[in-house]
Design a protein around this motif. Structure first.
Motif, PDB file in Angstrom:
ATOM      1  N   SER A   5      12.932 -32.019 -17.328  1.00  0.00           N
ATOM      2  CA  SER A   5      13.917 -30.950 -17.411  1.00  0.00           C
ATOM      3  C   SER A   5      13.477 -29.696 -16.666  1.00  0.00           C
ATOM      4  CB  SER A   5      14.211 -30.612 -18.874  1.00  0.00           C
ATOM      5  OG  SER A   5      13.070 -30.052 -19.471  1.00  0.00           O
ATOM      6  N   ASP A   9      13.864 -24.732  -7.432  1.00  0.00           N
ATOM      7  CA  ASP A   9      14.987 -24.423  -6.554  1.00  0.00           C
ATOM      8  C   ASP A   9      14.452 -23.597  -5.396  1.00  0.00           C
ATOM      9  OD1 ASP A   9      17.304 -23.707  -5.285  1.00  0.00           O
ATOM     10  OD2 ASP A   9      18.168 -22.618  -6.963  1.00  0.00           O
ATOM     11  N   ARG A  17      13.724 -23.899 -15.125  1.00  0.00           N
ATOM     12  CA  ARG A  17      15.102 -24.230 -15.476  1.00  0.00           C
ATOM     13  C   ARG A  17      16.047 -23.118 -15.054  1.00  0.00           C
ATOM     14  NH1 ARG A  17      12.498 -25.437 -20.497  1.00  0.00           N
ATOM     15  NH2 ARG A  17      12.026 -27.639 -20.532  1.00  0.00           N
ATOM     16  N   THR A  35      19.673 -26.613 -17.037  1.00  0.00           N
ATOM     17  CA  THR A  35      19.256 -27.751 -16.219  1.00  0.00           C
ATOM     18  C   THR A  35      17.940 -27.438 -15.531  1.00  0.00           C
ATOM     19  OG1 THR A  35      20.398 -26.938 -14.248  1.00  0.00           O
ATOM     20  CG2 THR A  35      21.656 -28.372 -15.731  1.00  0.00           C
ATOM     21  N   SER A  38      15.976 -27.711  -9.943  1.00  0.00           N
ATOM     22  CA  SER A  38      16.245 -28.507  -8.749  1.00  0.00           C
ATOM     23  C   SER A  38      17.672 -29.062  -8.703  1.00  0.00           C
ATOM     24  CB  SER A  38      15.250 -29.667  -8.664  1.00  0.00           C
ATOM     25  OG  SER A  38      15.302 -30.443  -9.839  1.00  0.00           O
ATOM     26  N   VAL A  39      18.399 -29.023  -9.809  1.00  0.00           N
ATOM     27  CA  VAL A  39      19.785 -29.496  -9.846  1.00  0.00           C
ATOM     28  C   VAL A  39      20.663 -28.448  -9.173  1.00  0.00           C
ATOM     29  CG1 VAL A  39      21.693 -30.200 -11.338  1.00  0.00           C
ATOM     30  CG2 VAL A  39      19.356 -30.773 -11.970  1.00  0.00           C
ATOM     31  N   THR A  40      21.528 -28.883  -8.252  1.00  0.00           N
ATOM     32  CA  THR A  40      22.361 -27.929  -7.526  1.00  0.00           C
ATOM     33  C   THR A  40      23.446 -27.337  -8.421  1.00  0.00           C
ATOM     34  OG1 THR A  40      23.939 -29.582  -6.746  1.00  0.00           O
ATOM     35  CG2 THR A  40      21.996 -29.179  -5.367  1.00  0.00           C
ATOM     36  N   ASP A  41      23.869 -26.139  -8.062  1.00  0.00           N
ATOM     37  CA  ASP A  41      24.916 -25.468  -8.834  1.00  0.00           C
ATOM     38  C   ASP A  41      26.225 -26.250  -8.798  1.00  0.00           C
ATOM     39  OD1 ASP A  41      23.097 -23.502  -9.393  1.00  0.00           O
ATOM     40  OD2 ASP A  41      23.917 -22.038  -7.997  1.00  0.00           O
ATOM     41  N   GLU A  43      26.643 -29.511  -8.727  1.00  0.00           N
ATOM     42  CA  GLU A  43      26.580 -30.625  -9.682  1.00  0.00           C
ATOM     43  C   GLU A  43      26.847 -30.130 -11.102  1.00  0.00           C
ATOM     44  OE1 GLU A  43      23.051 -33.122  -9.376  1.00  0.00           O
ATOM     45  OE2 GLU A  43      22.824 -32.452  -7.306  1.00  0.00           O
ATOM     46  N   VAL A  44      26.216 -29.032 -11.459  1.00  0.00           N
ATOM     47  CA  VAL A  44      26.408 -28.474 -12.794  1.00  0.00           C
ATOM     48  C   VAL A  44      27.835 -27.962 -12.944  1.00  0.00           C
ATOM     49  CG1 VAL A  44      25.642 -26.698 -14.407  1.00  0.00           C
ATOM     50  CG2 VAL A  44      23.985 -27.864 -12.972  1.00  0.00           C
ATOM     51  N   THR A  47      30.233 -30.726 -13.853  1.00  0.00           N
ATOM     52  CA  THR A  47      30.135 -31.091 -15.268  1.00  0.00           C
ATOM     53  C   THR A  47      30.782 -30.035 -16.161  1.00  0.00           C
ATOM     54  OG1 THR A  47      28.063 -32.234 -14.802  1.00  0.00           O
ATOM     55  CG2 THR A  47      28.515 -31.711 -17.098  1.00  0.00           C
TER      56      THR A  47
END
Length: 150
Positions: A5, A9, A17, A35, A38-41, A43-44, A47
């Motif tokens: 988790s 970035d 996070r 998140t 490393s999760v792109t904005d 993608e979030v 969701t």
């Protein structure tokens, strides 16, 4: 899994996070998602917009910052029937400029930072971190209600 988790970035130079929130026009929390950095904005954003459409079907306009662009705007318009407007800085402005719609989210983050537990990321997983954000916002909202009741 705590290590899963967390991430990095490179664009924002954030290690750990990222907190993504959806607020209403008063700045009150509607949704939160924590998140790995490393999760792109986008993608979030996908969701969160799907969750928003499912739970708050009457919302038809959403303002977002520049990270929530690309195919997300088309998905919001064509599939979810939400008008996603990206609020950007103009090239003509120099220095710090308050962008009215984005300021709602930044102000909410500032309110949340009054909770000492949220200033640093103490949680090992994203779920307890989201719960702490909800708890902190419930304190903010409860104080507002108590102030109005007097």
């Amino acid at each position: 899994m705590p290590a899963a988790s967390r991430g990095f970035d490179g664009g924002k130079k954030v290690n750990g996070r990222k907190r993504h929130i959806v607020v209403d026009t008063l700045g009150l929390l509607v949704a939160v998602m924590v998140t790995a950095a490393s999760v792109t904005d986008s993608e979030v954003g996908r969701t969160l917009l799907k969750w928003l459409r499912k739970r708050h079907w009457h919302i038809s306009l959403v303002w977002a910052d520049g990270g929530y662009t690309g195919r997300l705007v088309g998905l919001a318009r064509d599939v979810l029937r939400i008008a996603l407007t990206v609020v950007r800085h103009t090239d003509a402005t120099a220095g710090f400029v308050v962008l009215q719609k984005r300021w709602l989210v930044e102000r909410t983050f500032a309110w949340l930072m009054h909770s000492r537990r949220l200033v640093r990321e103490y949680e090992t997983r994203a779920e307890p971190s989201e719960a702490m954000i909800r708890w902190s916002m419930s304190v903010v909202m409860s104080r507002r209600l108590a102030r109005q009741a007097r």
